[in-house]
Design a protein around this motif. Structure first.
Motif, PDB file in Angstrom:
ATOM      1  N   ILE A 316       3.400  14.241   2.586  1.00 20.32           N
ATOM      2  CA  ILE A 316       2.945  15.312   1.697  1.00 20.32           C
ATOM      3  C   ILE A 316       3.624  15.154   0.344  1.00 20.32           C
ATOM      4  O   ILE A 316       4.855  15.124   0.261  1.00 20.32           O
ATOM      5  N   CYS A 317       2.834  15.039  -0.706  1.00 17.76           N
ATOM      6  CA  CYS A 317       3.360  14.976  -2.071  1.00 17.76           C
ATOM      7  C   CYS A 317       3.238  16.366  -2.681  1.00 17.76           C
ATOM      8  O   CYS A 317       2.133  16.907  -2.799  1.00 17.76           O
ATOM      9  N   LEU A 318       4.367  16.960  -3.064  1.00 16.49           N
ATOM     10  CA  LEU A 318       4.409  18.342  -3.547  1.00 16.49           C
ATOM     11  C   LEU A 318       4.788  18.389  -5.017  1.00 16.49           C
ATOM     12  O   LEU A 318       5.879  17.971  -5.412  1.00 16.49           O
ATOM     13  N   ASP A 319       3.895  18.924  -5.841  1.00 17.79           N
ATOM     14  CA  ASP A 319       4.115  19.084  -7.277  1.00 17.79           C
ATOM     15  C   ASP A 319       5.095  20.232  -7.514  1.00 17.79           C
ATOM     16  O   ASP A 319       4.850  21.372  -7.121  1.00 17.79           O
ATOM     17  N   CYS A 320       6.245  19.935  -8.127  1.00 17.27           N
ATOM     18  CA  CYS A 320       7.254  20.950  -8.433  1.00 17.27           C
ATOM     19  C   CYS A 320       7.429  21.113  -9.941  1.00 17.27           C
ATOM     20  O   CYS A 320       8.493  21.534 -10.414  1.00 17.27           O
ATOM     21  N   SER A 321       6.415  20.784 -10.713  1.00 18.39           N
ATOM     22  CA  SER A 321       6.506  20.829 -12.173  1.00 18.39           C
ATOM     23  C   SER A 321       6.544  22.264 -12.686  1.00 18.39           C
ATOM     24  O   SER A 321       6.316  23.225 -11.937  1.00 18.39           O
ATOM     25  N   SER A 353       6.762  13.612   6.149  1.00 17.55           N
ATOM     26  CA  SER A 353       7.697  13.341   5.063  1.00 17.55           C
ATOM     27  C   SER A 353       7.178  14.040   3.814  1.00 17.55           C
ATOM     28  O   SER A 353       5.984  13.960   3.507  1.00 17.55           O
ATOM     29  N   VAL A 354       8.054  14.765   3.118  1.00 21.41           N
ATOM     30  CA  VAL A 354       7.654  15.509   1.919  1.00 21.41           C
ATOM     31  C   VAL A 354       8.281  14.845   0.694  1.00 21.41           C
ATOM     32  O   VAL A 354       9.502  14.684   0.621  1.00 21.41           O
ATOM     33  N   VAL A 355       7.422  14.469  -0.246  1.00 18.69           N
ATOM     34  CA  VAL A 355       7.862  13.835  -1.496  1.00 18.69           C
ATOM     35  C   VAL A 355       7.668  14.848  -2.620  1.00 18.69           C
ATOM     36  O   VAL A 355       6.536  15.186  -2.979  1.00 18.69           O
ATOM     37  N   ARG A 356       8.758  15.362  -3.170  1.00 18.53           N
ATOM     38  CA  ARG A 356       8.667  16.302  -4.291  1.00 18.53           C
ATOM     39  C   ARG A 356       8.657  15.516  -5.604  1.00 18.53           C
ATOM     40  O   ARG A 356       9.367  14.515  -5.741  1.00 18.53           O
ATOM     41  N   PHE A 357       7.890  16.024  -6.553  1.00 21.56           N
ATOM     42  CA  PHE A 357       7.834  15.304  -7.830  1.00 21.56           C
ATOM     43  C   PHE A 357       7.533  16.271  -8.966  1.00 21.56           C
ATOM     44  O   PHE A 357       7.035  17.382  -8.769  1.00 21.56           O
ATOM     45  N   GLU A 358       7.878  15.819 -10.161  1.00 23.99           N
ATOM     46  CA  GLU A 358       7.488  16.440 -11.426  1.00 23.99           C
ATOM     47  C   GLU A 358       7.346  15.278 -12.398  1.00 23.99           C
ATOM     48  O   GLU A 358       6.517  14.389 -12.149  1.00 23.99           O
ATOM     49  N   SER A 359       8.138  15.255 -13.467  1.00 22.04           N
ATOM     50  CA  SER A 359       8.115  14.070 -14.325  1.00 22.04           C
ATOM     51  C   SER A 359       8.883  12.917 -13.684  1.00 22.04           C
ATOM     52  O   SER A 359       8.753  11.770 -14.085  1.00 22.04           O
ATOM     53  N   VAL A 360       9.707  13.258 -12.673  1.00 18.48           N
ATOM     54  CA  VAL A 360      10.398  12.244 -11.875  1.00 18.48           C
ATOM     55  C   VAL A 360      10.059  12.490 -10.415  1.00 18.48           C
ATOM     56  O   VAL A 360       9.573  13.553 -10.046  1.00 18.48           O
ATOM     57  N   PRO A 394       5.054   9.446  -7.325  1.00 18.52           N
ATOM     58  CA  PRO A 394       4.926   9.964  -5.950  1.00 18.52           C
ATOM     59  C   PRO A 394       3.862   9.225  -5.152  1.00 18.52           C
ATOM     60  O   PRO A 394       4.013   9.060  -3.929  1.00 18.52           O
ATOM     61  N   LEU A 395       2.795   8.789  -5.794  1.00 15.57           N
ATOM     62  CA  LEU A 395       1.772   8.019  -5.083  1.00 15.57           C
ATOM     63  C   LEU A 395       2.352   6.705  -4.567  1.00 15.57           C
ATOM     64  O   LEU A 395       2.103   6.301  -3.423  1.00 15.57           O
ATOM     65  N   GLU A 396       3.147   6.053  -5.402  1.00 13.47           N
ATOM     66  CA  GLU A 396       3.772   4.794  -4.985  1.00 13.47           C
ATOM     67  C   GLU A 396       4.790   5.036  -3.877  1.00 13.47           C
ATOM     68  O   GLU A 396       4.898   4.245  -2.929  1.00 13.47           O
ATOM     69  N   LYS A 397       5.544   6.133  -3.985  1.00 14.45           N
ATOM     70  CA  LYS A 397       6.546   6.452  -2.957  1.00 14.45           C
ATOM     71  C   LYS A 397       5.855   6.706  -1.603  1.00 14.45           C
ATOM     72  O   LYS A 397       6.311   6.229  -0.563  1.00 14.45           O
ATOM     73  N   ALA A 398       4.750   7.448  -1.628  1.00  9.95           N
ATOM     74  CA  ALA A 398       4.013   7.713  -0.389  1.00  9.95           C
ATOM     75  C   ALA A 398       3.509   6.414   0.225  1.00  9.95           C
ATOM     76  O   ALA A 398       3.602   6.199   1.442  1.00  9.95           O
ATOM     77  N   ARG A 399       2.986   5.527  -0.619  1.00 12.24           N
ATOM     78  CA  ARG A 399       2.489   4.242  -0.114  1.00 12.24           C
ATOM     79  C   ARG A 399       3.630   3.408   0.464  1.00 12.24           C
ATOM     80  O   ARG A 399       3.478   2.775   1.525  1.00 12.24           O
TER      81      ARG A 399
END
Length: 483
Positions: A316-321, A353-360, A394-399
Protein backbone atom coordinates in the motif's frame (compact mmCIF):
# COMPACT_ATOMS: atom_id res chain seq x y z
CA UNK A 1 -0.78 8.12 41.57
CA UNK A 2 -1.25 4.44 40.75
CA UNK A 3 0.95 3.47 43.74
CA UNK A 4 -1.41 5.38 46.04
CA UNK A 5 -4.47 3.68 44.55
CA UNK A 6 -2.94 0.22 44.66
CA UNK A 7 -3.07 0.27 48.48
CA UNK A 8 -6.80 0.99 48.26
CA UNK A 9 -7.53 -2.17 46.26
CA UNK A 10 -9.23 -3.75 49.25
CA UNK A 11 -12.91 -4.68 49.02
CA UNK A 12 -15.22 -2.94 51.48
CA UNK A 13 -18.58 -4.71 51.14
CA UNK A 14 -18.18 -7.90 49.09
CA UNK A 15 -15.38 -10.44 48.65
CA UNK A 16 -13.23 -10.09 45.51
CA UNK A 17 -11.04 -12.75 43.89
CA UNK A 18 -7.30 -12.24 43.51
CA UNK A 19 -7.72 -12.63 39.75
CA UNK A 20 -10.16 -9.72 39.70
CA UNK A 21 -7.71 -7.59 41.69
CA UNK A 22 -4.88 -8.32 39.25
CA UNK A 23 -6.95 -7.45 36.18
CA UNK A 24 -8.27 -4.26 37.77
CA UNK A 25 -4.73 -3.20 38.70
CA UNK A 26 -3.68 -3.75 35.08
CA UNK A 27 -6.54 -1.55 33.95
CA UNK A 28 -5.67 1.24 36.37
CA UNK A 29 -2.10 1.22 35.03
CA UNK A 30 -3.49 2.02 31.60
CA UNK A 31 -6.49 4.21 32.39
CA UNK A 32 -5.53 7.65 33.66
CA UNK A 33 -9.18 8.73 33.39
CA UNK A 34 -10.28 6.02 35.83
CA UNK A 35 -7.47 6.91 38.22
CA UNK A 36 -8.58 10.56 38.20
CA UNK A 37 -12.25 9.74 38.83
CA UNK A 38 -11.49 7.51 41.80
CA UNK A 39 -8.78 9.69 43.35
CA UNK A 40 -10.24 13.20 42.94
CA UNK A 41 -13.46 12.47 44.82
CA UNK A 42 -14.80 13.04 48.31
CA UNK A 43 -15.80 9.36 48.39
CA UNK A 44 -12.40 7.94 49.28
CA UNK A 45 -13.42 4.30 48.96
CA UNK A 46 -14.88 4.73 45.46
CA UNK A 47 -12.04 2.76 43.87
CA UNK A 48 -12.77 -0.18 46.17
CA UNK A 49 -16.40 -0.05 45.07
CA UNK A 50 -15.26 0.11 41.42
CA UNK A 51 -13.16 -3.01 42.01
CA UNK A 52 -16.21 -4.79 43.43
CA UNK A 53 -18.36 -3.80 40.43
CA UNK A 54 -15.63 -5.09 38.09
CA UNK A 55 -15.52 -8.38 40.03
CA UNK A 56 -19.28 -8.82 39.79
CA UNK A 57 -19.22 -8.20 36.05
CA UNK A 58 -16.19 -10.37 35.33
CA UNK A 59 -16.09 -13.10 37.98
CA UNK A 60 -19.28 -13.56 39.99
CA UNK A 61 -22.47 -11.46 39.82
CA UNK A 62 -23.69 -12.49 43.28
CA UNK A 63 -22.10 -10.54 46.18
CA UNK A 64 -20.41 -12.43 49.02
CA UNK A 65 -20.99 -9.91 51.80
CA UNK A 66 -18.21 -8.90 54.17
CA UNK A 67 -18.95 -7.81 57.76
CA UNK A 68 -20.93 -4.57 57.51
CA UNK A 69 -19.49 -1.23 58.65
CA UNK A 70 -21.56 1.97 58.84
CA UNK A 71 -19.19 3.91 56.56
CA UNK A 72 -19.71 1.29 53.83
CA UNK A 73 -23.50 1.19 53.86
CA UNK A 74 -23.66 3.39 50.75
CA UNK A 75 -21.79 0.77 48.72
CA UNK A 76 -24.08 -2.03 49.93
CA UNK A 77 -27.11 0.05 48.95
CA UNK A 78 -25.71 0.49 45.44
CA UNK A 79 -24.87 -3.20 45.16
CA UNK A 80 -28.44 -4.10 46.11
CA UNK A 81 -29.78 -1.66 43.52
CA UNK A 82 -27.49 -3.19 40.89
CA UNK A 83 -28.76 -6.67 41.81
CA UNK A 84 -32.34 -5.48 41.27
CA UNK A 85 -31.49 -3.97 37.89
CA UNK A 86 -32.43 -6.13 34.90
CA UNK A 87 -29.97 -4.14 32.78
CA UNK A 88 -27.13 -4.99 35.16
CA UNK A 89 -28.05 -8.68 35.13
CA UNK A 90 -27.87 -8.64 31.33
CA UNK A 91 -24.53 -6.83 31.45
CA UNK A 92 -23.06 -9.47 33.76
CA UNK A 93 -23.94 -12.08 31.15
CA UNK A 94 -22.16 -10.01 28.47
CA UNK A 95 -19.02 -9.42 30.55
CA UNK A 96 -18.72 -12.74 32.40
CA UNK A 97 -15.20 -14.12 31.97
CA UNK A 98 -14.26 -11.08 29.86
CA UNK A 99 -11.81 -8.86 31.80
CA UNK A 100 -11.61 -6.30 29.00
CA UNK A 101 -15.36 -5.85 28.68
CA UNK A 102 -15.86 -5.88 32.45
CA UNK A 103 -13.18 -3.21 33.01
CA UNK A 104 -14.59 -0.90 30.34
CA UNK A 105 -18.13 -1.40 31.63
CA UNK A 106 -17.08 -0.78 35.27
CA UNK A 107 -15.28 2.44 34.34
CA UNK A 108 -18.24 3.67 32.33
CA UNK A 109 -20.66 2.95 35.18
CA UNK A 110 -18.50 4.55 37.87
CA UNK A 111 -17.88 7.62 35.72
CA UNK A 112 -21.62 8.06 35.09
CA UNK A 113 -22.55 7.45 38.74
CA UNK A 114 -19.80 9.70 40.10
CA UNK A 115 -21.71 12.99 39.71
CA UNK A 116 -24.84 11.45 41.22
CA UNK A 117 -22.85 10.13 44.20
CA UNK A 118 -21.18 13.48 44.69
CA UNK A 119 -24.53 15.27 44.78
CA UNK A 120 -25.99 12.72 47.20
CA UNK A 121 -23.03 13.03 49.58
CA UNK A 122 -23.22 16.83 49.63
CA UNK A 123 -19.43 16.99 49.25
CA UNK A 124 -19.11 15.41 52.72
CA UNK A 125 -15.99 13.24 52.85
CA UNK A 126 -16.85 9.55 52.99
CA UNK A 127 -13.86 7.50 54.10
CA UNK A 128 -12.67 4.32 55.81
CA UNK A 129 -12.76 4.66 59.63
CA UNK A 130 -10.50 1.76 60.62
CA UNK A 131 -7.46 4.00 61.14
CA UNK A 132 -9.51 6.39 63.28
CA UNK A 133 -10.84 3.48 65.34
CA UNK A 134 -7.31 2.17 65.92
CA UNK A 135 -6.11 5.62 67.04
CA UNK A 136 -9.06 5.93 69.43
CA UNK A 137 -8.33 2.52 70.98
CA UNK A 138 -4.68 3.49 71.44
CA UNK A 139 -5.65 6.78 73.11
CA UNK A 140 -7.94 4.85 75.46
CA UNK A 141 -5.14 2.41 76.37
CA UNK A 142 -2.73 5.29 76.94
CA UNK A 143 -5.22 7.02 79.24
CA UNK A 144 -5.50 10.08 76.98
CA UNK A 145 -9.20 10.69 77.57
CA UNK A 146 -9.28 14.06 75.86
CA UNK A 147 -7.81 12.66 72.61
CA UNK A 148 -10.08 9.62 72.88
CA UNK A 149 -13.19 11.82 73.17
CA UNK A 150 -12.01 13.97 70.26
CA UNK A 151 -11.40 10.95 67.98
CA UNK A 152 -14.65 9.33 69.05
CA UNK A 153 -16.60 12.50 68.17
CA UNK A 154 -14.83 12.76 64.83
CA UNK A 155 -15.57 9.13 64.03
CA UNK A 156 -19.20 9.51 65.07
CA UNK A 157 -19.64 12.50 62.77
CA UNK A 158 -18.07 10.72 59.82
CA UNK A 159 -20.12 7.58 60.49
CA UNK A 160 -23.36 9.59 60.64
CA UNK A 161 -22.46 11.39 57.39
CA UNK A 162 -21.82 8.03 55.68
CA UNK A 163 -25.13 6.63 56.91
CA UNK A 164 -26.97 9.77 55.79
CA UNK A 165 -25.32 9.33 52.39
CA UNK A 166 -26.51 5.72 52.26
CA UNK A 167 -30.03 6.80 53.25
CA UNK A 168 -30.06 9.41 50.48
CA UNK A 169 -29.07 6.74 47.94
CA UNK A 170 -31.78 4.44 49.30
CA UNK A 171 -34.36 7.15 48.79
CA UNK A 172 -33.23 7.66 45.20
CA UNK A 173 -34.33 4.04 44.53
CA UNK A 174 -31.66 3.27 41.96
CA UNK A 175 -32.15 6.46 39.95
CA UNK A 176 -29.60 6.54 37.16
CA UNK A 177 -28.53 2.91 37.60
CA UNK A 178 -30.32 1.59 34.52
CA UNK A 179 -29.10 4.46 32.35
CA UNK A 180 -25.48 4.08 33.48
CA UNK A 181 -25.60 0.32 32.80
CA UNK A 182 -27.05 0.84 29.31
CA UNK A 183 -24.34 3.41 28.55
CA UNK A 184 -21.73 0.93 29.76
CA UNK A 185 -23.07 -1.80 27.48
CA UNK A 186 -22.95 0.60 24.53
CA UNK A 187 -19.37 1.57 25.35
CA UNK A 188 -18.28 -2.08 25.54
CA UNK A 189 -19.72 -2.69 22.07
CA UNK A 190 -18.04 0.44 20.73
CA UNK A 191 -14.64 -0.63 22.07
CA UNK A 192 -15.17 -4.11 20.68
CA UNK A 193 -15.83 -2.69 17.22
CA UNK A 194 -12.75 -0.46 17.43
CA UNK A 195 -10.39 -3.28 18.40
CA UNK A 196 -11.86 -5.65 15.85
CA UNK A 197 -11.37 -2.98 13.16
CA UNK A 198 -7.67 -3.27 14.02
CA UNK A 199 -7.84 -7.03 13.52
CA UNK A 200 -7.74 -7.84 17.24
CA UNK A 201 -10.29 -10.37 18.43
CA UNK A 202 -12.16 -9.24 21.56
CA UNK A 203 -11.58 -12.50 23.40
CA UNK A 204 -8.65 -14.92 23.13
CA UNK A 205 -10.30 -17.46 20.86
CA UNK A 206 -8.73 -20.88 20.62
CA UNK A 207 -8.07 -20.35 16.92
CA UNK A 208 -5.86 -17.31 17.47
CA UNK A 209 -2.29 -18.17 16.57
CA UNK A 210 -0.94 -15.04 18.24
CA UNK A 211 -3.59 -13.90 20.73
CA UNK A 212 -3.13 -10.37 22.05
CA UNK A 213 -2.72 -10.42 25.86
CA UNK A 214 -5.61 -8.86 27.77
CA UNK A 215 -3.30 -6.24 29.31
CA UNK A 216 -2.30 -5.11 25.80
CA UNK A 217 -5.94 -4.91 24.76
CA UNK A 218 -6.67 -2.79 27.83
CA UNK A 219 -3.87 -0.39 26.87
CA UNK A 220 -5.13 -0.21 23.29
CA UNK A 221 -8.69 0.46 24.40
CA UNK A 222 -7.48 3.33 26.60
CA UNK A 223 -5.22 4.69 23.84
CA UNK A 224 -8.15 4.75 21.42
CA UNK A 225 -10.38 6.47 23.99
CA UNK A 226 -7.77 9.18 24.58
CA UNK A 227 -7.12 9.81 20.87
CA UNK A 228 -10.20 11.33 19.14
CA UNK A 229 -8.63 11.11 15.68
CA UNK A 230 -7.85 7.42 16.13
CA UNK A 231 -11.44 6.80 17.30
CA UNK A 232 -12.74 8.54 14.17
CA UNK A 233 -10.43 6.55 11.90
CA UNK A 234 -11.57 3.25 13.43
CA UNK A 235 -15.22 4.30 13.23
CA UNK A 236 -14.84 5.03 9.51
CA UNK A 237 -12.91 1.79 9.01
CA UNK A 238 -15.68 -0.13 10.77
CA UNK A 239 -18.30 1.41 8.47
CA UNK A 240 -16.15 0.62 5.44
CA UNK A 241 -15.66 -2.98 6.55
CA UNK A 242 -19.39 -3.43 7.12
CA UNK A 243 -19.99 -2.21 3.58
CA UNK A 244 -17.20 -4.43 2.28
CA UNK A 245 -18.68 -7.53 3.88
CA UNK A 246 -22.13 -6.72 2.51
CA UNK A 247 -20.69 -6.08 -0.97
CA UNK A 248 -18.68 -9.30 -0.87
CA UNK A 249 -21.78 -11.31 0.01
CA UNK A 250 -23.64 -9.64 -2.85
CA UNK A 251 -20.72 -10.29 -5.21
CA UNK A 252 -20.64 -13.95 -4.25
CA UNK A 253 -24.38 -14.24 -4.76
CA UNK A 254 -24.19 -12.63 -8.20
CA UNK A 255 -20.95 -14.10 -9.52
CA UNK A 256 -20.03 -16.88 -7.15
CA UNK A 257 -21.68 -19.66 -9.15
CA UNK A 258 -19.45 -18.94 -12.12
CA UNK A 259 -19.80 -20.09 -15.71
CA UNK A 260 -21.67 -23.26 -16.73
CA UNK A 261 -19.15 -25.56 -18.45
CA UNK A 262 -21.04 -28.88 -18.45
CA UNK A 263 -22.83 -31.50 -16.38
CA UNK A 264 -21.31 -33.38 -13.45
CA UNK A 265 -22.48 -35.42 -10.47
CA UNK A 266 -22.83 -34.26 -6.89
CA UNK A 267 -25.37 -33.22 -4.24
CA UNK A 268 -25.48 -29.39 -4.44
CA UNK A 269 -29.20 -28.77 -4.05
CA UNK A 270 -28.98 -25.38 -5.80
CA UNK A 271 -27.48 -26.97 -8.95
CA UNK A 272 -29.30 -30.33 -9.23
CA UNK A 273 -30.97 -30.74 -12.63
CA UNK A 274 -34.81 -30.50 -12.77
CA UNK A 275 -35.07 -34.05 -14.09
CA UNK A 276 -33.39 -35.35 -10.94
CA UNK A 277 -35.71 -33.36 -8.67
CA UNK A 278 -38.64 -34.85 -10.57
CA UNK A 279 -37.72 -38.26 -9.12
CA UNK A 280 -39.01 -37.07 -5.75
CA UNK A 281 -42.59 -37.05 -7.06
CA UNK A 282 -42.34 -40.73 -8.10
CA UNK A 283 -42.70 -43.08 -5.13
CA UNK A 284 -40.74 -45.76 -6.99
CA UNK A 285 -37.68 -43.46 -7.45
CA UNK A 286 -37.75 -41.50 -4.18
CA UNK A 287 -35.51 -43.91 -2.25
CA UNK A 288 -32.98 -44.13 -5.08
CA UNK A 289 -32.91 -40.28 -5.21
CA UNK A 290 -32.01 -40.12 -1.52
CA UNK A 291 -29.33 -42.79 -2.01
CA UNK A 292 -27.79 -40.86 -4.94
CA UNK A 293 -27.98 -37.64 -2.94
CA UNK A 294 -26.09 -39.17 0.00
CA UNK A 295 -23.48 -40.63 -2.36
CA UNK A 296 -23.15 -37.41 -4.42
CA UNK A 297 -24.29 -39.13 -7.60
CA UNK A 298 -27.08 -36.78 -8.74
CA UNK A 299 -26.66 -35.01 -12.07
CA UNK A 300 -26.04 -31.27 -11.59
CA UNK A 301 -24.59 -28.21 -13.33
CA UNK A 302 -20.78 -28.09 -13.52
CA UNK A 303 -19.72 -24.51 -12.81
CA UNK A 304 -16.31 -22.87 -13.15
CA UNK A 305 -15.73 -20.12 -10.61
CA UNK A 306 -14.83 -16.72 -12.06
CA UNK A 307 -11.19 -15.74 -11.87
CA UNK A 308 -10.65 -13.31 -9.04
CA UNK A 309 -8.24 -10.41 -9.20
CA UNK A 310 -6.18 -9.47 -6.21
CA UNK A 311 -6.22 -11.53 -3.02
CA UNK A 312 -2.42 -11.83 -2.78
CA UNK A 313 0.05 -9.89 -0.61
CA UNK A 314 -0.42 -6.12 -0.66
CA UNK A 315 1.90 -3.16 -0.96
CA UNK A 316 0.00 0.00 0.00
CA UNK A 317 1.42 3.37 -1.05
CA UNK A 318 0.04 6.11 1.22
CA UNK A 319 0.23 9.80 0.27
CA UNK A 320 1.21 11.84 3.36
CA UNK A 321 1.71 15.17 1.56
CA UNK A 322 0.50 18.54 2.80
CA UNK A 323 -2.67 18.48 0.71
CA UNK A 324 -3.77 15.27 2.45
CA UNK A 325 -3.65 17.16 5.77
CA UNK A 326 -5.40 20.27 4.46
CA UNK A 327 -8.72 18.46 4.55
CA UNK A 328 -9.21 16.39 7.68
CA UNK A 329 -11.52 14.03 5.79
CA UNK A 330 -8.74 13.09 3.36
CA UNK A 331 -6.34 12.12 6.14
CA UNK A 332 -9.04 10.26 8.07
CA UNK A 333 -10.32 8.34 5.06
CA UNK A 334 -6.86 7.38 3.82
CA UNK A 335 -5.97 5.91 7.21
CA UNK A 336 -9.39 4.29 7.64
CA UNK A 337 -8.82 2.54 4.31
CA UNK A 338 -5.43 1.35 5.57
CA UNK A 339 -7.09 -0.13 8.67
CA UNK A 340 -9.79 -1.82 6.62
CA UNK A 341 -7.35 -3.25 4.09
CA UNK A 342 -5.03 -4.54 6.83
CA UNK A 343 -8.04 -6.09 8.62
CA UNK A 344 -9.10 -7.90 5.43
CA UNK A 345 -5.53 -9.04 4.79
CA UNK A 346 -5.36 -10.23 8.40
CA UNK A 347 -8.42 -12.42 7.92
CA UNK A 348 -6.91 -13.94 4.77
CA UNK A 349 -3.34 -14.39 6.14
CA UNK A 350 -1.91 -11.93 3.62
CA UNK A 351 1.19 -9.88 4.39
CA UNK A 352 1.01 -6.10 3.94
CA UNK A 353 3.70 -3.46 3.49
CA UNK A 354 2.87 0.27 3.74
CA UNK A 355 5.04 2.78 1.86
CA UNK A 356 4.47 6.36 3.03
CA UNK A 357 5.50 9.16 0.72
CA UNK A 358 5.33 12.87 0.00
CA UNK A 359 8.14 14.68 -1.80
CA UNK A 360 10.35 11.91 -0.37
CA UNK A 361 9.68 8.21 0.16
CA UNK A 362 9.99 6.62 3.62
CA UNK A 363 11.05 3.13 4.59
CA UNK A 364 8.24 0.56 4.30
CA UNK A 365 6.26 -0.50 7.36
CA UNK A 366 5.65 -4.25 7.18
CA UNK A 367 2.56 -5.63 8.89
CA UNK A 368 2.22 -9.40 9.18
CA UNK A 369 -1.11 -11.13 9.75
CA UNK A 370 -2.25 -10.97 13.42
CA UNK A 371 1.03 -9.28 14.37
CA UNK A 372 2.64 -5.83 14.38
CA UNK A 373 -0.38 -4.03 15.80
CA UNK A 374 1.97 -1.46 17.36
CA UNK A 375 3.29 -0.69 13.88
CA UNK A 376 -0.21 -0.06 12.62
CA UNK A 377 -1.11 2.17 15.59
CA UNK A 378 2.03 4.27 15.07
CA UNK A 379 1.16 4.59 11.41
CA UNK A 380 -2.30 5.90 12.30
CA UNK A 381 -1.35 8.39 15.01
CA UNK A 382 1.83 9.76 13.43
CA UNK A 383 2.75 10.94 9.96
CA UNK A 384 5.73 12.50 8.19
CA UNK A 385 6.11 16.22 7.53
CA UNK A 386 3.73 18.02 5.21
CA UNK A 387 5.81 18.11 2.04
CA UNK A 388 4.91 18.03 -1.64
CA UNK A 389 3.95 15.05 -3.77
CA UNK A 390 6.15 12.81 -5.93
CA UNK A 391 4.90 9.48 -7.27
CA UNK A 392 7.93 7.89 -8.87
CA UNK A 393 9.87 7.01 -5.71
CA UNK A 394 6.99 5.13 -3.98
CA UNK A 395 6.12 3.32 -7.21
CA UNK A 396 9.72 2.16 -7.53
CA UNK A 397 9.84 1.16 -3.85
CA UNK A 398 6.67 -0.92 -4.24
CA UNK A 399 8.10 -2.64 -7.31
CA UNK A 400 11.39 -3.34 -5.48
CA UNK A 401 9.52 -5.00 -2.60
CA UNK A 402 7.65 -7.31 -4.98
CA UNK A 403 10.77 -8.15 -7.00
CA UNK A 404 13.13 -8.71 -4.07
CA UNK A 405 10.98 -10.24 -1.32
CA UNK A 406 9.59 -13.74 -1.94
CA UNK A 407 6.77 -13.06 0.56
CA UNK A 408 5.43 -10.47 -1.88
CA UNK A 409 5.50 -12.53 -5.06
CA UNK A 410 2.60 -11.48 -7.31
CA UNK A 411 1.52 -8.89 -4.74
CA UNK A 412 -1.04 -6.21 -5.52
CA UNK A 413 -0.23 -2.50 -5.27
CA UNK A 414 -2.86 -0.24 -3.68
CA UNK A 415 -2.05 3.45 -4.26
CA UNK A 416 -3.87 6.00 -2.03
CA UNK A 417 -3.58 9.68 -2.94
CA UNK A 418 -5.56 12.87 -3.41
CA UNK A 419 -3.63 14.45 -6.21
CA UNK A 420 -1.37 14.37 -9.19
CA UNK A 421 2.37 14.45 -9.81
CA UNK A 422 4.35 14.34 -13.05
CA UNK A 423 5.41 10.97 -14.45
CA UNK A 424 7.21 10.62 -17.76
CA UNK A 425 5.67 8.55 -20.55
CA UNK A 426 8.85 6.45 -20.61
CA UNK A 427 8.49 5.64 -16.90
CA UNK A 428 4.79 4.84 -17.29
CA UNK A 429 5.48 2.46 -20.16
CA UNK A 430 8.33 0.75 -18.30
CA UNK A 431 6.24 0.45 -15.12
CA UNK A 432 3.25 -0.96 -16.98
CA UNK A 433 5.47 -3.66 -18.47
CA UNK A 434 6.86 -4.41 -14.99
CA UNK A 435 3.35 -4.88 -13.58
CA UNK A 436 2.52 -7.32 -16.34
CA UNK A 437 5.76 -9.24 -15.87
CA UNK A 438 5.30 -9.43 -12.08
CA UNK A 439 1.60 -10.41 -12.45
CA UNK A 440 0.74 -7.47 -10.22
CA UNK A 441 -2.59 -5.66 -10.11
CA UNK A 442 -2.46 -1.89 -9.55
CA UNK A 443 -5.43 -0.43 -7.68
CA UNK A 444 -5.80 3.36 -7.46
CA UNK A 445 -7.80 5.07 -4.68
CA UNK A 446 -8.20 8.81 -5.14
CA UNK A 447 -9.40 10.55 -1.96
CA UNK A 448 -11.37 13.72 -2.72
CA UNK A 449 -9.28 14.74 -5.75
CA UNK A 450 -9.59 18.34 -6.94
CA UNK A 451 -12.17 18.81 -9.68
CA UNK A 452 -10.74 18.45 -13.16
CA UNK A 453 -7.61 16.59 -12.11
CA UNK A 454 -6.71 13.62 -14.24
CA UNK A 455 -4.05 11.48 -12.63
CA UNK A 456 -1.45 9.80 -14.84
CA UNK A 457 -1.74 6.84 -12.47
CA UNK A 458 -5.06 5.89 -14.03
CA UNK A 459 -3.09 4.66 -17.04
CA UNK A 460 -1.48 2.03 -14.79
CA UNK A 461 -4.55 1.05 -12.83
CA UNK A 462 -6.27 -2.30 -13.20
CA UNK A 463 -9.14 -0.56 -11.42
CA UNK A 464 -9.52 2.91 -9.91
CA UNK A 465 -12.03 4.56 -7.58
CA UNK A 466 -12.75 8.07 -6.33
CA UNK A 467 -13.69 8.31 -2.64
CA UNK A 468 -15.52 11.45 -1.51
CA UNK A 469 -15.76 13.06 1.94
CA UNK A 470 -18.87 11.05 2.83
CA UNK A 471 -17.15 7.80 1.93
CA UNK A 472 -19.50 6.84 -0.97
CA UNK A 473 -19.83 3.33 0.40
CA UNK A 474 -20.85 1.69 -2.87
CA UNK A 475 -17.44 2.58 -4.24
CA UNK A 476 -15.78 1.30 -1.07
CA UNK A 477 -17.59 -2.00 -1.42
CA UNK A 478 -16.15 -2.37 -4.91
CA UNK A 479 -12.68 -1.56 -3.58
CA UNK A 480 -12.76 -4.35 -1.01
CA UNK A 481 -14.28 -6.83 -3.45
CA UNK A 482 -11.32 -6.26 -5.77
CA UNK A 483 -8.42 -5.90 -3.33
Amino acid sequence: MFTELKAELTPITTAVSETSKLFWQDYLKSSQAMVEVTSETNIKTLNSFALEVFHRLYYSPIPEWLPEKPEHQWARVLHNQLSESEEFQNLTLTCSGDPLGAAIAAQSMITNLHRQLKDASGDQEIDELDTLRAEARKAKRDGDEELFQQLQAQGQAMSEAAQAFAQKLEEMEGEGIGESVEDAEGEVQEKKDELEALGISWGNESGDRNPTPTAEKLKLAVLIEENPQLKKILDLAGNALETANRKCRQHQAEAGYGELVGITTGNDVSQILPQELGRLSDSRQKLSFYRDFLEGQLFQNDLQAPEEKGKGPMVICLDCSGSMKERVSRDLWSKALIVALVKLANEQDRVVSVVRFESVCYEPIEIHPKEDIDQLIRLLVTSPTNGGTKFQAPLEKARDIIEQDADYSEADIVFITDGIAPLSSVFLQDYSESLEKLKTNFFLLEIEPEWGWSSELRKLASQSWVINAEGNFDELGAVFTAC
